[in-house]
Design an enzyme around this catalytic site. Structure first.
Site, short mmCIF file in Angstrom:
data_model
loop_
_atom_site.label_atom_id
_atom_site.label_comp_id
_atom_site.label_asym_id
_atom_site.label_seq_id
_atom_site.Cartn_x
_atom_site.Cartn_y
_atom_site.Cartn_z
N HIS A 119 -10.92 6.79 -5.19
CA HIS A 119 -10.49 6.88 -3.80
C HIS A 119 -10.88 8.23 -3.21
O HIS A 119 -10.04 9.10 -2.95
CB HIS A 119 -8.96 6.70 -3.79
CG HIS A 119 -8.32 6.51 -2.47
ND1 HIS A 119 -8.57 7.29 -1.36
CD2 HIS A 119 -7.37 5.62 -2.08
CE1 HIS A 119 -7.81 6.89 -0.36
NE2 HIS A 119 -7.07 5.86 -0.77
N ARG A 143 -2.12 13.93 -2.65
CA ARG A 143 -2.80 13.47 -1.44
C ARG A 143 -4.12 14.21 -1.25
O ARG A 143 -4.14 15.42 -1.02
CB ARG A 143 -1.90 13.70 -0.23
CG ARG A 143 -2.55 13.40 1.12
CD ARG A 143 -2.79 11.92 1.34
NE ARG A 143 -1.53 11.20 1.44
CZ ARG A 143 -1.42 9.88 1.51
NH1 ARG A 143 -2.53 9.14 1.48
NH2 ARG A 143 -0.25 9.29 1.59
N ASP A 200 -9.41 1.01 8.41
CA ASP A 200 -8.96 0.60 7.07
C ASP A 200 -9.67 -0.70 6.75
O ASP A 200 -9.20 -1.78 7.09
CB ASP A 200 -7.45 0.43 7.03
CG ASP A 200 -6.92 0.23 5.61
OD1 ASP A 200 -7.74 0.15 4.68
OD2 ASP A 200 -5.69 0.14 5.45
N ARG A 206 -2.49 7.09 -11.46
CA ARG A 206 -2.41 8.34 -10.69
C ARG A 206 -1.04 8.99 -10.77
O ARG A 206 -0.85 10.08 -10.21
CB ARG A 206 -2.80 8.08 -9.23
CG ARG A 206 -1.84 7.19 -8.48
CD ARG A 206 -2.37 6.83 -7.10
NE ARG A 206 -1.36 6.11 -6.32
CZ ARG A 206 -1.10 6.34 -5.04
NH1 ARG A 206 -1.77 7.28 -4.40
NH2 ARG A 206 -0.19 5.65 -4.40
N GLU A 240 -14.52 4.69 -0.84
CA GLU A 240 -13.96 4.36 -2.15
C GLU A 240 -14.80 3.32 -2.88
O GLU A 240 -15.17 2.29 -2.31
CB GLU A 240 -12.53 3.84 -1.99
CG GLU A 240 -11.66 4.73 -1.13
CD GLU A 240 -10.32 4.09 -0.82
OE1 GLU A 240 -9.80 3.34 -1.66
OE2 GLU A 240 -9.81 4.32 0.29
#
Length: 293
Positions: free
Chosen positions: A162, A71, A205, A93, A264
Site C-alpha cells: 500500500h 499511517r 478510491d 501490519r 498499490e
C-alpha cells in the site's frame, strides 16, 4: 512534532536499531540511499536515493504505540485487503515481525523480516504460514512479500503493498498506466471506464483491474516522476482521500492528502489459493527516475 529516534545499537556497517516511542525501527544509511523500516508491520517508513527526498510519505500524526497501524510509508496489507476480513487490511501490519537477515553490498542493503502463525493470528485466520518481506534498497526500493503455505491444506489470501508516494501537490499530480476501466469504491464497486490515467482534483478510491505492470506518477510541482512496477498483483489500487476525509483521520495531517498519492500492488479479493509447500509473491518496485540518470 514527531518523537525523535532513540539509538539502541549498530547491527551492520549501514544499519542500526532505533526506537520511536514503542516501535523498533531499522535505520539504513548507505552510500546509495537512506531508509527507515519499522519492525512493527514490516513497514517501510522512508526511502530516499542519495541526494533526493523520500519517495514515500509518512504522516506527522502517525501513532507509534506498536498497536495502531502506521499511517503512510508502505504498509503490508495481508492476508486480505480492505474490508474482506477483520481487522481492515489484515493482521500483518499490526504484528511485530522478526529480523531475519541483513546483507550489505556496494550498491545497497537488503533486509529480510519474517512473520509466522501465532495464537493471535490463528484466532483471526486459522492457517499456518511463513511470510517473508524482503527490502532491497539501492537507488530504487524493491519490496517483495513472499508467503509460504506451511499448513496441511490449501488456503486463500489477498493483500496489498500500500505505497504512499510523496508529491508536492496531489491536485496537480497524475498517474498513467492504469488501463481503461476501474471499480469505484465510492459507488459500491461500480465498474466505470477510464482514459488510461487518473488525476486527483477530487477524492479517488479505485481498483484498476487492467492496469499495466508499470505505472508512472507525475508530480509537476515537485519536478518528479516516480515509476511503480508491480508483480503478482491482480490490480492496482489508486487512492487519495481528499480534504474532508483527511481531517476526520486522527493519524492523518489535515493537509496530508495534498502530499501523497497511493499506488498499490493489490490482490483485491482474498481468493488467491496457495497449496501446502507453495509460495506466492507479491512485489513492487519504487523508482525515482531522476535518481537513475
Amino acid at each position: 512534532m514527531s518523537t525523535p529516534l532513540l539509538f539502541e545499537r549498530q547491527l551492520s556497517a549501514s544499519v542500526d536499531l532505533c526506537y520511536r516511542q514503542s516501535v523498533p525501527i531499522l535505520r539504513i544509511n548507505h552510500p546509495s540511499c537512506a531508509a527507515t523500516i519499522s519492525l512493527f508491520g514490516a513497514h517501510l517508513l522512508s526511502f530516499a536515493p542519495t541526494s533526493e527526498p523520500s519517495l514515500v510519505w509518512m504522516s506527522r500524526n502517525a501513532i507509534y504505540d506498536a498497536q495502531t497501524p502506521l499511517r503512510g510509508g508502505v504498509p503490508i496489507c495481508w492476508p486480505w485487503f480492505g474490508q474482506s476480513g477483520s481487522p481492515s487490511h489484515g493482521f500483518a501490519r499490526r504484528q511485530m515481525w522478526q529480523l531475519a537477515q541483513i546483507d550489505e553490498q556496494p550498491d545497497g542493503v537488503t533486509v529480510q523480516l519474517q512473520l509466522s502463525e501465532s495464537e493471535q493470528s490463528m484466532a483471526l485466520w486459522p492457517h499456518c504460514f511463513m511470510a517473508t518481506v524482503t527490502f532491497t534498497l539501492t537507488q530504487k526500493a524493491d519490496i517483495s512479500l513472499a508467503v509460504t503455505n506451511t499448513d496441511q491444506h490449501d488456503w486463500a489470501m489477498g493483500g496489498a503493498l500500500h505505497s504512499y508516494l510523496t508529491v508536492a501537490d496531489s491536485e496537480q499530480a497524475s498517474v498513467n498506466g492504469v488501463g481503461n476501466q476501474y471499480l469505484d469504491n465510492f459507488s459500491a464497486g461500480e465498474k466505470k471506464p477510464a482514459p488510461g490515467h487518473v488525476t486527483f482534483e477530487a477524492p479517488v478510491d479505485r481498483i484498476y483491474t487492467g492496469a499495466h505492470d508499470t505505472l508512472s506518477l507525475t508530480d509537476p510541482v515537485g519536478s518528479r516522476r516516480i515509476t511503480v512496477t508491480n508483480q503478482g498483483a491482480t490490480s492496482a489500487v489508486i487512492w487519495n482521500p481528499g480534504q474532508a476525509a483527511s481531517v476526520k483521520m486522527a493519524d492523518m495531517d489535515d493537509d496530508g492528502y495534498q502530499h501523497f498519492v497511493c499506488i498499490e500492488a493489490a490482490l483485491e479479493t482474498p481468493n488467491t489459493v496457495v497449496s501446502p509447500g507453495q509460495t506466492y509473491t507479491l512485489a513492487t518496485t519504487l523508482c525515482d527516475e531522476k535518481a537513475l540518470r
